[in-house]
Motif scaffolding. Structure first.
Motif: not given
Length: 541
Positions: A357-374, A389-391, A395-401, A440-441
Motif C-alpha cells: 500500500q505505501p508503494a501504491r500511494r507513491e506511484m500511479q498510472v495514466v492509461f492510453q484510452d481517455p474514454y475507457g479510463s472512467f 483510499h491509499l492515504s 480524510l474528512t469530506r472537506p479534506e477530500r473535496r 492526487i496522492t
C-alpha cells in the motif's frame, strides 16, 4: 483530367440544431490519395459516413455526393448495399471492433465476395486466400480458420484491409487506419495501402490527424475545422506555404516541444527511485498436445534499469516487445519470474498486497484510452478521488473535496468539473482528468502508458505541456511507454529501446535518437512519420 471517382460539392450535414458539416467540397480521382486532416470533431469521419450513407436517422444532408457519376444522396438503400464493400470499401479505425470475434478471418473476408459475386464456397475461399496473401497474411502462416483474437493489432488491420479491398473497389476510405499501431507496423500498413492504390488504380481517402503521415502519403490534402474546409490543394504546396492560420497551427502542434525547464538538466536524485534488476517474466507455452506444451514465452528477458527522482524516461519499442508486461511488474500488478524490483527502497516484487500500500500511494498510472479510463456512471469527482483510499489516514469530506479541487486545478480544469460525468468532456479533457487522478496522492512516479496516442495533434501538445509542467513544479518522475518517438524526444531525459523482451539500447534521448547504435532503434526511427522530412521528400519528386 478524367472524371473523378468521387466528387463532393457543398456537403452540409446537421443533426437537430447541431451543424456538423458546412459546405464541404472534395474530389478524388482514380489512382490518387487524398488526405482529409483535422482535429477530433472536425467532421472527418462524418464526411466518410456521409459517402457510405451510414448516418444517424436524424441526420439532415444537403449538397451533392457523386460516385462515378451517380448521385449517392439520391440512391436508395438497396443500391447503397450493392455499392458498399463492392465499389466503395472502408477501413475503420479500430480493427478489433471492426472484426466479428466469433467468426474466422476466412469467413469474414469471404462474406463480401459471396454476397456480391454470387460464387460458391470453394471459389470464395480461393479468392480469400489470394487477398490475404496479397496483404501479407499467407495461408501457410495464417490459416483461414484463425480468429481475430489470435492475431496482433497490425495483422488484424491487414484483415480489415483485405475485407475492404477483396472486390477491388474503385474507392477506398481509410479512417485513421494506423492510430493504434507502432511506427513499424504503421509504415507497413501505409506501404500496403499505397501499393493497393497503385496496382488497382483505386482512389483513396486517407483520414488522419497526423500531418506527417498525410504529408508522406497524400497527393492532395483537405484540412477541416468544425465541419468547414479551411484549406485544400496539392500536399506539398499546402504544407509548405501554410497560408491559412489553422494549417500553421496544426503544423506547429505536430512538431511541438514543451517549454520544459528541467529538459536539459534533470534533478539529481540521491539514489534511484525505481530499480529493476535482471527482471524476467516468462509465460507458459501454448498446449501442443494432451500432455505437452510449446516453449515458454519470454515476454521480458533479463531487463535492468533505474529511474532517479524527477527523471522522465521513455520505454519505446514495437507492439509485443514486452513494454506493457514490464510496466505491469513495475506497478506491482504482476510478479516477475526472476529478478527483483525495488521502489523507494522497498522490494515490491516480493511484498504481499497489504505491504504494497505505501508503494501504491507513491506511484500511479495514466492509461492510453481517455474514454475507457472512467466509469461512465460515476461523477468525475468520485473517479479522481479513487486513489485517496491509499492515504495513511481517512480524510474528512472537506479534506477530500479540497484534494480533488487542487488536483483538478493542477491539470488546468475547474473544481466545479467534479460534479460532471465523463461524457461531458472531450478526449483531451478526459486525459487531463486521468492525470489529475494519478497525481492526487502526490506520487513520486507516474507510469504513462501511451498517454497521447489517441489524441489529435493540438490536444497532444497541450498534454505534453502539462507533463512538462508537472515535472518542473512537482518533481514527478515519469516512465513513458510509447511508440511515438516525437513524444519521447519532446518530454523525456532518457530513452530505453526494447525488443523481444530485452533492452537493446539506452541513453540520453537526444543522443540515442540522433545517433542510434542498434539496428532496432534505427528501424524505429526510419519508420517514424516526420512532417519536415515528408515535405522535403515530396518537394524533391
Amino acid at each position: 483530367m478524367s472524371e473523378p471517382v468521387l466528387d463532393i460539392e457543398g456537403l452540409s450535414l446537421a443533426i437537430g440544431r447541431h451543424r456538423i458539416l458546412k459546405g464541404v467540397d472534395l474530389t478524388v480521382h482514380a489512382g490518387e490519395i487524398v488526405g482529409l486532416v483535422g482535429e477530433s470533431g472536425s467532421g472527418k469521419s462524418m464526411t466518410a459516413h456521409a459517402v457510405m450513407r451510414l448516418l444517424p436517422h436524424a441526420a439532415s444532408v444537403t449538397g451533392s455526393i457523386r460516385f462515378a457519376g451517380n448521385d449517392l444522396l439520391a440512391a436508395d438503400e438497396t443500391r447503397m448495399c450493392d455499392l458498399r464493400g463492392d465499389e466503395i470499401g472502408m477501413v475503420f479505425q479500430e480493427p478489433m471492433t471492426a472484426l466479428n470475434p466469433v467468426k474466422t478471418i476466412g469467413e469474414q473476408v469471404a462474406e463480401g465476395i459471396r454476397l456480391h459475386r454470387r460464387v460458391g464456397r470453394a471459389e470464395a475461399e480461393d479468392r480469400t486466400r489470394a487477398m490475404l496473401d496479397r496483404v501479407g497474411l499467407p495461408e501457410s502462416r495464417f490459416p483461414l480458420s484463425r480468429y481475430p483474437h489470435e492475431l496482433s493489432g497490425g495483422q488484424r488491420q491487414r484483415v480489415v484491409i483485405a475485407i475492404a479491398c477483396a472486390l477491388h473497389p474503385r474507392l477506398l476510405i481509410a479512417d485513421e487506419p494506423t492510430t493504434a499501431l507502432d511506427v513499424v507496423l504503421q509504415a507497413q500498413i501505409l506501404d500496403l495501402l499505397r501499393s493497393l492504390v497503385a496496382e488497382d488504380d483505386m482512389g483513396l481517402i486517407l483520414i488522419s490527424h497526423d500531418l506527417g503521415v498525410v504529408a508522406d502519403m497524400a497527393d492532395r490534402i483537405t484540412i477541416l475545422r468544425e465541419g468547414a474546409v479551411q484549406e485544400a490543394g496539392e500536399t506539398a504546396k499546402v504544407l509548405t506555404e501554410q497560408r491559412h492560420p489553422y494549417t500553421r497551427q496544426l503544423a506547429e502542434a505536430s512538431t511541438h516541444v514543451p517549454a520544459w525547464s528541467n529538459a536539459g538538466t534533470p534533478p539529481n536524485g540521491d539514489r534511484p527511485l525505481l530499480e529493476v534488476i535482471d527482471v524476467s517474466r516468462h509465460f507458459r507455452g501454448h498446449r501442443t498436445g494432451l500432455f505437452s506444451r510449446g516453449e515458454a514465452v519470454r515476454a521480458v528477458d533479463g531487463v535492468t534499469f533505474s529511474i532517479a527522482s524527477g527523471h522522465s524516461v521513455a520505454l519505446v519499442g514495437q507492439s509485443g516487445c514486452g513494454k506493457s508486461t514490464l510496466a505491469r511488474m513495475v506497478l506491482a500488478l504482476d510478479k516477475p519470474t526472476a529478478g527483483a524490483i525495488r521502489f523507494d527502497g522497498m522490494p515490491i516484487s516480493s511484498l504481499g498486497e497489504s505491504a504494497l500500500q505505501p508503494a501504491r500511494r507513491e506511484m500511479q498510472v495514466v492509461f492510453q484510452d481517455p474514454y475507457g479510463s472512467f466509469d461512465p456512471r460515476k461523477k468525475i469527482g468520485h473517479s479522481v478521488a479513487e486513489p485517496l483510499h491509499l492515504s495513511e489516514r481517512r480524510l474528512t469530506r472537506p479534506e477530500r473535496r479540497e484534494r480533488i479541487a487542487a488536483a483538478l486545478l493542477e491539470v488546468g480544469m475547474q473544481p466545479d468539473d467534479a460534479r460532471k460525468y465523463p461524457h461531458e468532456f472531450s478526449g483531451g479533457q478526459r486525459q487531463r482528468l486521468a492525470i489529475a487522478r494519478a497525481i492526487i496522492t502526490r506520487p513520486k512516479l507516474v507510469v504513462a502508458d501511451e498517454p497521447v496516442s489517441a489524441l489529435d495533434v493540438s490536444i497532444r501538445a497541450q498534454i505534453l505541456d502539462l507533463f512538462a509542467r508537472l515535472n518542473d513544479d512537482l518533481g514527478l518522475a515519469f516512465l513513458f511507454i510509447t511508440h511515438d518517438l516525437t513524444v519521447a524526444r519532446a518530454i523525456t531525459h532518457d530513452v530505453m529501446v526494447m525488443d523481444h523482451g530485452k533492452i537493446v539500447e539506452t541513453g540520453r534521448t537526444g543522443e540515442v535518437l540522433d545517433n542510434p547504435q542498434d539496428e532496432v532503434t534505427r528501424r524505429l526511427i526510419a519508420a517514424a512519420p516526420d512532417l519536415e522530412r515528408a515535405i522535403a521528400k515530396r518537394m524533391a519528386r
